[in-house]
Write a protein that holds these residues in place. Structure first.
Motif, PDB file in Angstrom:
ATOM      1  N   ALA A  28     -27.005  22.495  15.143  1.00  0.00           N
ATOM      2  CA  ALA A  28     -27.420  23.032  13.853  1.00  0.00           C
ATOM      3  C   ALA A  28     -26.326  22.873  12.808  1.00  0.00           C
ATOM      4  CB  ALA A  28     -27.800  24.505  14.010  1.00  0.00           C
ATOM      5  N   LEU A  29     -25.090  23.165  13.165  1.00  0.00           N
ATOM      6  CA  LEU A  29     -23.996  23.099  12.199  1.00  0.00           C
ATOM      7  C   LEU A  29     -23.702  21.653  11.808  1.00  0.00           C
ATOM      8  CD1 LEU A  29     -22.194  25.065  10.703  1.00  0.00           C
ATOM      9  CD2 LEU A  29     -20.466  24.774  12.494  1.00  0.00           C
ATOM     10  N   ASP A  30     -23.783  20.734  12.758  1.00  0.00           N
ATOM     11  CA  ASP A  30     -23.579  19.315  12.434  1.00  0.00           C
ATOM     12  C   ASP A  30     -24.608  18.846  11.415  1.00  0.00           C
ATOM     13  OD1 ASP A  30     -21.447  19.165  14.130  1.00  0.00           O
ATOM     14  OD2 ASP A  30     -22.525  18.165  15.764  1.00  0.00           O
ATOM     15  N   ALA A  31     -25.861  19.256  11.598  1.00  0.00           N
ATOM     16  CA  ALA A  31     -26.903  18.860  10.659  1.00  0.00           C
ATOM     17  C   ALA A  31     -26.668  19.476   9.284  1.00  0.00           C
ATOM     18  CB  ALA A  31     -28.277  19.275  11.196  1.00  0.00           C
TER      19      ALA A  31
ATOM     20  N   GLN B 183     -24.301  34.417  17.027  1.00  0.00           N
ATOM     21  CA  GLN B 183     -22.897  34.681  17.362  1.00  0.00           C
ATOM     22  C   GLN B 183     -22.157  33.394  17.715  1.00  0.00           C
ATOM     23  OE1 GLN B 183     -23.698  37.542  20.457  1.00  0.00           O
ATOM     24  NE2 GLN B 183     -23.388  39.307  19.095  1.00  0.00           N
ATOM     25  N   ALA B 184     -22.824  32.493  18.454  1.00  0.00           N
ATOM     26  CA  ALA B 184     -22.207  31.208  18.785  1.00  0.00           C
ATOM     27  C   ALA B 184     -21.976  30.379  17.526  1.00  0.00           C
ATOM     28  CB  ALA B 184     -23.086  30.447  19.772  1.00  0.00           C
ATOM     29  N   LEU B 185     -22.902  30.441  16.605  1.00  0.00           N
ATOM     30  CA  LEU B 185     -22.782  29.710  15.347  1.00  0.00           C
ATOM     31  C   LEU B 185     -21.598  30.229  14.544  1.00  0.00           C
ATOM     32  CD1 LEU B 185     -24.282  27.570  13.581  1.00  0.00           C
ATOM     33  CD2 LEU B 185     -25.544  29.479  12.571  1.00  0.00           C
ATOM     34  N   GLU B 186     -21.432  31.539  14.477  1.00  0.00           N
ATOM     35  CA  GLU B 186     -20.322  32.112  13.725  1.00  0.00           C
ATOM     36  C   GLU B 186     -18.978  31.801  14.381  1.00  0.00           C
ATOM     37  OE1 GLU B 186     -21.063  36.252  13.052  1.00  0.00           O
ATOM     38  OE2 GLU B 186     -23.062  35.905  12.229  1.00  0.00           O
ATOM     39  N   GLU B 187     -18.957  31.756  15.708  1.00  0.00           N
ATOM     40  CA  GLU B 187     -17.711  31.404  16.412  1.00  0.00           C
ATOM     41  C   GLU B 187     -17.325  29.959  16.151  1.00  0.00           C
ATOM     42  OE1 GLU B 187     -18.375  32.229  20.488  1.00  0.00           O
ATOM     43  OE2 GLU B 187     -18.526  34.416  20.226  1.00  0.00           O
TER      44      GLU B 187
END
Length: 880
Positions: free
Chosen positions: A550-553, A575-579
């Protein structure tokens, strides 16, 4: 009380209403009976309402003698209040005539021993004083219909009256006490009824229809008339007898009906006709294929089903059909039913705009039929007041129908949740009134599907009652299978088409039934076609991998939706996204008022409103360029007008998956970043794409399988997974019919169970057994409108566990008050005074009226028994 001084009015005259603040201020029983009889009579002056009641009795209309006879029964609704156990409720010690009160009594259950002749002595004078022999001439069924109508009117408090096994006889409450003699009051009421409604007692009048459905509709209208006639602002208390009171109350009843918005003669007289399509919706453009096809369906078709892809304009098709039906005089109004509260809130504004365009002069109010919300309120919302039968605030300027959930369906135009309509088919208090109110309006149900057997059976019962009363309904779906379509068009009949036949049915399409055959009319293209790249990724439990994708996109400029099946997995993904996010990535993550968060259903109403508003700012029509990631649950798949470039979603049934895919490339005029010109969907599946462990695994289920409790039928999920593997490109809507049928049709599911082996066959049997149990459970909870209140009394009685019915119908959450209220973690100016907590989280399912929260940095905590909870920017959760 000194000798020779008259006592209070209630010691000299039978009363029906007493002021809550001043019990000595009363409204006489004979006056209240006249009020309700006049209100019923006024309801019968409204053509659509009268026609609906006539239809349930197999008649084309009701003549004046029938209207008068029904008004007599409506007036008799509170006749049980003549008993002295009821009358002395408000008496003081000094009012007593030197002897104790005869004991507390009600006015419905306590009259049953008189009706059944168990209290023979009272029954003998009661029916003689009323002149019951005259009533029996209204009946050509040996008195059974007249008796059923009397039981129906005495059931006006919202539940059918039980004729056996209830109250024991109590002759003392029917005897003279002080200056009051019940027999004299009944005799006076009998005489007044003949003065009020003389044509009811004229020779040669029409017999009462014997159809049980007529009794049920009458009860709903009688209940409605009682609610109107109990409004002290419209019917002020009068504590002295007045023989010509009926003339006064008839005028008041006419004004009350007008004030509620039921009298439409002036509105219809000034109606200017249905505007052109663009003017009706305030847009440039002409109707698309599905909208034109729906327009061409004859207006007299009772049930219409629109099937078309998400975002194709089904809402406008439904609203336009309502406008034309109103113009033709077929319906008075509209109830637009959505699957969730948030969906109803979202649609409400659109319906308001449509209504203003349809009625440019004095447009009716559009009631938001969602308990706890009020249109036009701030983000914190405004709680609805409860109905108080003793008092109604005359200064409350909201539409009458919006002041209590039980009245929502009385609105001319309302937008609300489907459960509000379904409670008209279920054994819950005031269900008959709900159904009677709804009957005059077009019922639109959005996003219908067949994955929940219980809800499907209830909807079927609702449609049977609504259409059976001459009403009209329109269902909409993007993903309806042939089994469900046939069931609703043919009142529960099973679909006999094969899988191949079902796949060949046209889509998009509009369907109706003439009672024997389906008319499935193809609609053609809606200019909403798209080809979606779909791939399966066996990383459902790898939160870090999902966050990285998701973050790469988002770094590449894409708007990304991540939809998880459960709140637990959504929070862990967030939580994984924020980390993973770096210092410069804060602007890529979904936030409200600068607080990073996610989107799901466990937020307070004020915060949920902010979440919805913010997500539509970021991903709605006309969105700003730049990447963004929004993580959420099923709340993202319905009603929100959002547009993503990339969808990452958990595996789910194919009909649900198509709903989620509807959020991809929703608006063609939005710019797309490089690499995302084609909509793409990544479906997260269990490790090795193997669903078999989910037959027994609940810990890692993520809502899937029999231990996951969200999408329990693994056969449908396995079929969906196979479709993803087999078709890497999904052409929407061309493939919709094939995709839905191959994952939901009974033939397809049977083949999967056979292929997968014994454990899957056992799962199939358990699933089908659960569906049968849900079917029986639902049918046991629905109203039996083919049963008489007299002859089949046991069959019409309601089950005792109403709360369980309501919980099964909607969600399983209970509102718990916060004392003191707490500030929102997003905006401290918003106050949170209650939170909805799942009964599954509460000790023994019990909830206190309120809890005392403890503020924390960024939120607050509270406890219920030994369970602790936390509420912060991530929503409500159980404290660790």
């Amino acid at each position: 009380m000194t000798q020779g001084t008259p006592g209070p009015a209630y010691t000299r005259h039978h009363w029906a209403k007493s002021d809550r603040e001043n019990p000595g201020r009363i409204h006489l029983l004979e006056h209240h009976l006249a009020d309700v009889g006049a209100c019923f009579e006024a309801l019968m002056r409204q053509p659509t309402i009268r026609q609906r009641l006539a239809t349930t009795g197999g008649l084309s209309d009701l003549d004046e003698s029938l209207v008068a006879r029904l008004s007599v029964f409506a007036a008799l609704h509170d006749i049980g209040k003549v008993n002295m156990g009821f009358q002395t409720r408000i008496w003081r010690d000094e009012d007593l005539p030197g002897k104790p009160k005869p004991g507390w009594a009600g006015h419905t259950d306590d009259v049953v021993p008189v009706l059944t002749d168990e209290d023979y002595t009272t029954a003998e004078w009661f029916f003689a004083a009323l002149g019951w022999d005259d009533f029996l001439t209204w009946d050509d069924c040996g008195g059974e219909t007249v008796c059923a109508m009397l039981v129906a009117t005495l059931s006006h408090h919202g539940r059918p009256l039980q004729l056996d096994g209830g109250r024991s006889k109590n002759p003392a409450i029917w005897r003279k006490f002080g200056d009051l003699k019940p027999e004299d009051c009944v005799r006076r009421i009998g005489r007044l009824l003949r003065l009020w409604f003389p044509s009811a007692f004229a020779q040669g009048g029409s017999p009462l229809p014997s159809a049980p459905a007529f009794q049920h509709m009458f009860l709903g209208l009688c209940n409605w008339a009682d609610w109107i006639g109990s409004n002290k602002a419209w019917f002020p208390y009068v504590d002295t007898p007045c023989d010509d009171y009926i003339e006064t109350t008839r005028e008041r009843a006419k004004k009350a009906i007008d004030a509620i918005g039921l009298k439409l003669s002036a509105q219809r007289r000034h109606f200017e006709g249905v505007p052109e399509f663009g003017n009706l919706f305030g847009i440039d453009g002409s109707p698309n294929a599905i909208q034109e096809t729906a327009h061409d369906i004859p207006l007299d078709r009772r049930l219409v089903i629109i099937e078309s892809e998400t975002g194709s304009g089904k809402t406008e098709a439904a609203l336009r059909r309502f406008a034309r039906m109103y113009e033709a005089g077929l319906v008075d109004g509209l109830y637009f039913a959505l699957p969730t509260r948030s969906a109803a809130v979202q649609i409400h504004q659109r319906v308001e705009s449509f209504t203003r365009n349809l009625f440019p002069h004095n447009a009716p109010s559009v009631v938001l039929a969602v308990p706890g919300y009020e249109p036009g309120a701030d983000a914190a919302s405004v709680a609805m007041q409860d109905y108080k039968p003793w008092y109604e605030d005359p200064h409350d300027d909201r539409p009458w129908a919006s002041r209590n959930p039980k009245r929502y369906l009385a609105a001319q135009i309302a937008v609300g949740t489907v459960d509000q309509a379904m409670m008209g088919a279920l054994q819950v208090k005031n269900a008959h009134m709900r159904a009677a109110c709804l009957a005059r309006n077009l019922l639109v149900v959005d996003e219908v599907h067949a994955s929940d057997t219980y809800m499907s059976v209830v909807l079927e019962a609702l449609l049977d009652a609504h259409v059976g009363a001459g009403g009209y309904a329109l269902l909409m779906s993007a993903t309806l299978g042939s089994t469900a379509r046939t069931r609703w068009l043919h009142h529960g009949r099973k679909d006999g088409s094969s899988l191949s036949e079902a796949i060949c049915a046209p889509y998009p399409a509009v369907s109706t039934s003439d009672g024997t055959d389906d008319n499935l009319i193809p609609a053609g293209e809606n200019d909403q076609g798209k080809t979606v790249s779909v791939e399966a990724s066996p990383t459902m439990r790898d939160f870090a991998d999902t966050a990285k994708r998701a973050l790469d996109a988002a770094h590449a400029g894409a708007k990304v939706l991540v939809v998880r099946n459960t709140v637990r997995h959504a929070v862990r993904t967030q939580q994984a996204l924020e980390e993973l996010a770096g210092d410069g990535d804060a602007g890529l993550l979904f936030d409200v008022e600068g607080k990073t968060t996610l989107h799901h259903g466990r937020f307070a109403a004020c915060d949920r409103a902010m979440l919805d508003k913010r997500i539509e700012e970021l991903l709605g029509k006309g969105r700003q360029p730049g990447g963004h990631v929004v993580v959420g649950t099923q709340t993202l798949e319905q009603s929100l007008d959002i547009d993503a470039d990339l969808l990452i979603t958990d595996l789910c049934p194919v009909d649900v998956l198509l709903q989620r895919i509807g959020r991809l490339h929703r608006h063609k005029d939005n710019d797309r970043p490089d690499g995302y010109a084609t909509p793409a969907c990544i479906v997260l599946t269990p490790p090795d794409n193997d669903l078999a462990p989910l037959l027994t695994d609940g810990e890692h289920a993520n809502g899937l399988g029999p231990k996951g409790y969200v999408y329990e039928d693994l056969r449908i999920l396995e079929a969906t997974r196979r479709l993803i593997d087999e078709h890497r490109k999904w052409r929407i809507p061309d493939m919709n019919r094939m995709l839905v049928e191959r994952a939901t049709h009974p033939d397809a599911l049977e083949a999967i169970a056979e292929e997968m082996g014994e454990d899957w066959q056992v799962h199939a049997l358990n699933t089908e057994g659960g569906e049968i149990a849900d079917n029986l459970h639902a049918r046991g909870h629905t109203i039996k409108r083919d049963k008489s209140f007299f002859e089949d009394n046991r069959d019409v009685l309601f089950v005792s566990d109403e709360e369980r019915i309501r919980t099964r119908l909607g969600d399983d959450r209970i509102d718990i008050a916060l004392d003191p209220p707490q500030p929102s973690p997003f905006d401290s100016s918003n106050s949170i005074d209650k939170l909805a907590v799942s009964v599954r989280w509460l000790p023994s399912g019990d909830a206190p009226e309120s809890v005392t929260p403890s503020p924390t940095d960024g939120g607050f905590t509270f406890a219920v028994g030994e369970k602790s909870f936390v509420y912060d920017r991530l929503g409500l959760g159980q404290a660790k």
